[in-house]
Design an enzyme around this catalytic site. Structure first.
Site, mmCIF file in Angstrom:
data_model
loop_
_atom_site.group_PDB
_atom_site.id
_atom_site.type_symbol
_atom_site.label_atom_id
_atom_site.label_comp_id
_atom_site.label_asym_id
_atom_site.label_seq_id
_atom_site.Cartn_x
_atom_site.Cartn_y
_atom_site.Cartn_z
ATOM 1 N N SER A 70 -9.288 2.161 3.441
ATOM 2 C CA SER A 70 -8.451 2.769 2.587
ATOM 3 C C SER A 70 -7.209 1.822 1.909
ATOM 4 O O SER A 70 -6.584 2.332 0.994
ATOM 5 C CB SER A 70 -7.449 3.902 3.177
ATOM 6 O OG SER A 70 -6.743 3.407 4.204
ATOM 7 N N LYS A 77 0.817 -1.210 -0.101
ATOM 8 C CA LYS A 77 -0.088 0.026 0.044
ATOM 9 C C LYS A 77 0.864 1.185 -0.013
ATOM 10 O O LYS A 77 1.806 1.357 0.762
ATOM 11 C CB LYS A 77 -0.886 -0.044 1.047
ATOM 12 C CG LYS A 77 -2.061 1.185 1.295
ATOM 13 C CD LYS A 77 -2.630 0.987 2.726
ATOM 14 C CE LYS A 77 -3.746 1.879 2.724
ATOM 15 N NZ LYS A 77 -4.535 1.851 4.131
ATOM 16 N N SER A 127 -9.140 -0.073 7.887
ATOM 17 C CA SER A 127 -8.746 0.439 6.610
ATOM 18 C C SER A 127 -8.212 -1.226 5.927
ATOM 19 O O SER A 127 -8.171 -1.168 4.683
ATOM 20 C CB SER A 127 -7.650 1.210 6.555
ATOM 21 O OG SER A 127 -8.519 2.371 6.575
#
Length: 505
Positions: free
Chosen positions: A182, A107, A206
């Site tokens: 996210s 990420k 997330s």
């Protein structure tokens, strides 16, 4: 050449037009669904090599990612150099770890030396950074191959994955829906077979939210389990953790990334021990089931409730003793979370030059405006409330090893919205089930448990005692064995018609 993915307007226009894009070739099919142990076994036996796998997965990313926009950086020479080094180690019989040669996506909130770290922000430059974040360094030391970096909203600020830098990311199970956030880029990449494991982060859900929305396993480790440096002062309850298609793959990754880092003052001194996951016996585990997790729930979905309740007999079949009981919170967890969230956004705004604040994500700006009115007394009160929540949770978990409940109150919703209908940005009150466990610091996981009648994935949340990630992994594996939903992939990958992702049955 660095990867250039298709922007959000291309995805949205294809959805609105009924999607005329058809992918006729899908590289990497022989490797993309293999797990960590299957890959490393193939490397050891010379059935295939890390370079061969890396080349095929790079081709797969280039062919399929324009459908979802999950990948934000793919540097082919970088990837192949790591794969070639791994191949040489296997040929000499000197593999570094159980993850040597395994492709992993990261990420774009975590630093990878030699790659940009944009954080989904127009304020971040595109130049490569010089140093790995600790968990990335541990994977590099283990010989993992960094396939790509994945999309995130700016600073991880949303429950969806959209930014002015990278555009919008779509859900592989339905291109008109969000994969959540996210860590939505990581989730979409896994669901399309871009490697077996991904590194995500979780400050309010997330990892668990996109795992639930995309039929994946995602684990938020307990605070301090995975070392971090520098620590996140805006979201001190944020952690990094593994996302994967199977429980075993996440366990292997966790074993690597939680290895020591002397610069983190909160890192735990003890190492994680991999639990037995072949056929875990849950005898001796006291498990609580709660359909609301003791939280105020403004949204309720009967399909999700039924799927979550259906986990109880699976855990009982594995030997667990399950009772219906909910935590009793001394205060709504949303109250202190809201204070920390707004003040955290305000600190981002305050640290941004005045002439550049208008390019911050609108959610950061609006939440930051609320945070600007918060006082020191507000922050101290929220800190005290957080301690009371942690104490209440600890008292509950003195009697139970695991708590079972929902991850999300609704299935994946429109890709064109940040929050469901009836709610406005930056309101988090509609999804109350994930952030309490960031406030308490406990480990929590999302496990695939079923699909709605419309074909949208649903996950169940397992919360454990501090330091007991092994209990969650064992319980998750027991569910996975009895309901192997990780084998159910986006149907258009087989049908070769991406428009079918909107009508899965």
């Amino acid at each position: 050449m660095r990867y250039r993915q298709q922007r959000s307007m291309s995805i949205l226009s294809s959805i609105e037009a009924g999607s005329s894009m058809v992918v006729s070739r899908r590289p990497g099919e022989q490797f993309c669904w293999l797990g960590v142990e299957e890959l490393t076994h193939g490397y050891r036996t010379c059935d295939f090599s890390p370079v061969e796998v890396a080349r095929e997965l790079i081709a797969r990313v280039r062919a399929l990612d324009p459908m979802v926009n999950a990948i934000v950086n793919l540097d082919e020479p970088y990837v192949l150099a790591m794969a070639a080094a791994s191949e040489a180690r296997y040929l000499s019989g000197e593999a570094l770890s159980a993850m040597d040669g395994v492709p992993v996506t990261i990420k774009d909130l975590s630093a990878v030396a030699g790659m940009p770290k944009r954080r989904g922000s127009l304020l971040s430059g595109s130049e490569p950074v010089a140093e790995d974040t600790p968990c990335v360094a541990r994977m590099r030391e283990a010989g993992a191959v960094f396939l790509a970096k994945t999309a995130t909203p700016e600073g991880g600020c949303k429950v969806v994955t959209q930014s002015a830098v990278h555009g919008v990311t779509a859900n592989p199970y339905d291109l008109s829906k969000t994969p959540g956030g996210s860590s939505g880029g990581a989730a979409a990449a896994l669901a399309l077979g871009f490697g077996p494991v991904a590194l995500g982060s979780d400050g309010a859900g997330s990892i668990r939210i996109p795992a639930s929305f995309t039929n994946l396993f995602g684990l938020k480790p307990g605070f301090g389990r995975v070392p971090a440096f520098p620590t996140d002062t805006d979201m001190p309850h944020s952690v990094v953790g593994p996302m994967s298609r199977t429980v075993a793959d996440a366990a292997i990754m966790l074993d690597i990334i939680c290895r020591p880092e002397p610069r983190d003052p909160y890192a735990w001194p003890e190492l994680f021990e991999l639990p037995e996951l072949n056929d875990p016996d849950l005898s001796g585990l006291a498990i609580a089931y709660s359909p609301r997790l003791g939280c105020h729930a403004p949204l309720i979905d009967s399909e999700i409730d039924a799927l979550v309740a259906g986990v109880v007999p699976l855990l009982e079949d594995a030997g667990g003793v399950v009772a219906a009981e909910s935590p009793v919170w001394p205060i709504d967890p949303f109250e202190p979370f809201r204070v920390f969230w707004e003040i955290g956004c305000y600190s981002t705004v305050a640290a941004t030059p005045h002439d550049k604040r208008e390019i911050l994500d609108p959610i950061i700006q609006s939440a930051g405006a609320l945070g600007a009115s918060r006082s020191l007394a507000d922050h101290l009160t929220a800190s005290e409330q957080r301690l009371k929540l942690a104490a209440a949770s600890k008292a509950f978990f003195n009697r139970y090893h695991i708590l079972v409940g929902p991850v999300m109150p609704v299935p994946p919703y429109s890709i064109q919205r940040n929050v469901p209908e009836r709610f406005n940005d930056p309101d988090w009150s509609w999804c109350p089930y994930t952030y309490p466990w960031n406030l308490t610091g406990q480990p929590a996981a999302s496990v695939p448990i079923g699909f709605t009648k419309g074909g949208l994935p649903v996950g169940v949340q397992l919360i454990g005692r501090m330091g007991r990630e092994a209990d969650l992994l064992r319980a998750a594996r027991a569910i996975e064995l009895r309901r192997p939903l990780h084998l159910r992939r986006p149907r258009w990958l087989d049908d070769r018609d991406p428009t079918r992702s909107r009508r899965i049955t």
